[in-house]
Design a protein around this motif. Structure first.
Motif, PDB file in Angstrom:
ATOM      1  N   ASN A  85      -6.020   0.972  -8.834  1.00 20.70           N
ATOM      2  CA  ASN A  85      -6.429   1.170  -7.450  1.00 20.70           C
ATOM      3  C   ASN A  85      -7.231  -0.028  -6.958  1.00 20.70           C
ATOM      4  N   GLU A 109       0.830  -1.205   0.000  1.00 18.78           N
ATOM      5  CA  GLU A 109       0.000   0.000   0.000  1.00 18.78           C
ATOM      6  C   GLU A 109       0.867   1.259   0.000  1.00 18.78           C
ATOM      7  N   ASP A 115      -6.595   6.084  -1.500  1.00 16.86           N
ATOM      8  CA  ASP A 115      -6.734   4.820  -0.769  1.00 16.86           C
ATOM      9  C   ASP A 115      -6.261   3.629  -1.611  1.00 16.86           C
ATOM     10  N   TYR A 116      -5.016   3.206  -1.375  1.00 14.23           N
ATOM     11  CA  TYR A 116      -4.391   2.165  -2.198  1.00 14.23           C
ATOM     12  C   TYR A 116      -4.209   0.853  -1.432  1.00 14.23           C
ATOM     13  N   SER A 166       1.293   3.749  -3.121  1.00 14.59           N
ATOM     14  CA  SER A 166       0.831   5.123  -2.895  1.00 14.59           C
ATOM     15  C   SER A 166       1.876   6.128  -3.372  1.00 14.59           C
ATOM     16  N   GLY A 208      -2.522  10.421  -6.985  1.00 10.34           N
ATOM     17  CA  GLY A 208      -2.612  10.009  -5.594  1.00 10.34           C
ATOM     18  C   GLY A 208      -2.107  11.105  -4.680  1.00 10.34           C
ATOM     19  N   VAL A 265       2.715  11.341  -0.408  1.00  7.93           N
ATOM     20  CA  VAL A 265       3.030  10.542   0.772  1.00  7.93           C
ATOM     21  C   VAL A 265       4.081  11.290   1.589  1.00  7.93           C
ATOM     22  N   VAL A 295      -0.368  11.095   4.574  1.00  7.00           N
ATOM     23  CA  VAL A 295      -0.457  11.632   3.219  1.00  7.00           C
ATOM     24  C   VAL A 295      -0.991  13.058   3.289  1.00  7.00           C
TER      25      VAL A 295
END
Length: 314
Positions: free
Chosen positions: A190, A74, A209-210, A78, A87, A90, A102
């Motif tokens: 995703n 994840e 949301d990955y 991300s 996305g 991060v 994030v």
């Protein structure tokens, strides 16, 4: 999946504390406000605001193996999605604390009805294309394999199975063979684009949301959007057309069949969550809605038509 990786005890998602925040460089020693965000069925999400901006802190449970969530994947995916421009950026990752930070995206979080706004489907398709053009993710996601993994968890632990669920396995095998005929490979997806995972900042639509991200058939992404966001077939046709630049009947059939498989697979996700999650949510009803929709398609004449259409050259 081995049974020792599964727990029947309800996993506890830790809350966010000042001690935990002080472990994160961007928050350390800064005045801050904390607001818990709604949503999040496998984690808790908090908006943390400092004098330098706002961020989302995702605090996850350790017990997500049964749901096929890998927090390292994840995080790494991300980062790739952020670099692709779709996305959220991060900011930090504390794997031992099950925390990822994030950037907070200030915009409108979608609901299903937003897809009816003129131009929205075309913009969603553009965001999906941007993600799918990114470098490969670090893992693959295949719902046929995930569904088998979920089924093993459900059967090993005696969780609920909908009536007639296993009777549809031959249909699933036929569906998988039909999709293999014109398989064109995978792209970063995703794989969980329910409406709440789209945020419109007025200029572009972000995909967030990955947890379930991985390289996959792009038509799974489109078909899963159709399923999760309760689009009608005209809206799915518009999405497929916008994504590919023209209407391709075999891709439209492929998206419907992948959406069908998503319904069938996520049904078992709901069964696992119903048995193990501490969250006050009716996972079983959520899953049964998907299952009943899947059964209606599997048992219809349209299923055979889709199997034929997906194997044809457009």
């Amino acid at each position: 999946m081995s049974s020792d990786a599964v727990t029947t005890d309800a996993p506890t998602v830790p809350t966010l504390t000042d001690v935990l925040l002080d472990e994160i460089a961007v928050f350390r020693g800064r005045p801050r406000s904390v607001e818990e965000l709604s949503g999040g069925l496998t984690n808790r999400n908090y908006k943390v605001t400092t004098d330098e901006g706002s961020y989302v802190v995702r605090v996850s449970s350790e017990e997500t193996g049964a749901l096929a969530i890998n927090r390292d994947h994840e995080y790494r995916n991300s980062v790739i999605a952020a670099a692709a421009g779709v996305g959220a950026p991060v900011i930090a990752h504390l794997p031992d604390r099950h925390v990822m930070v994030v950037g907070f995206i200030d915009g409108h979080t979608f609901a299903d009805h937003d897809f009816a706004v003129p131009g929205t489907i075309e913009r969603v398709a553009a965001s999906c294309r941007a993600l799918h053009a990114a470098p490969p993710f670090v893992n693959d996601f295949n719902m046929f394999e995930i569904q088998r993994r979920y089924l093993g968890v459900v059967q090993e632990n005696g969780y609920r199975l909908p009536d007639g669920y296993l009777d549809l396995e031959p249909h699933v095998a036929t569906l998988r063979r039909a999709l293999a005929v014109r398989d064109e490979g995978t792209v970063p997806c995703n794989n969980d684009l329910l409406a709440a995972n789209f945020i419109d900042d007025g200029s572009k639509i972000w995909l967030i949301d990955y947890e379930y991200s991985g390289n996959n058939d792009p038509c799974f992404e489109l078909g899963n959007i159709w399923s999760e966001c309760h689009l009608d077939l005209d809206q799915l046709e518009a999405l497929v057309t916008a994504y590919y630049g023209r209407l391709l009947r075999n891709k439209l059939a492929r998206a419907q069949l992948q959406g069908l498989m998503s319904k069938y697979g996520w049904t078992l996700w709901a069964s696992i969550q119903q048995a193990t999650s501490p969250i006050d949510f009716d996972f079983w009803s959520w899953g049964m809605e998907k299952y009943e929709s899947a059964v209606a398609i599997f048992r219809s004449a349209r299923f055979d038509e889709l199997l034929d259409e997906v194997q044809r050259a457009d």
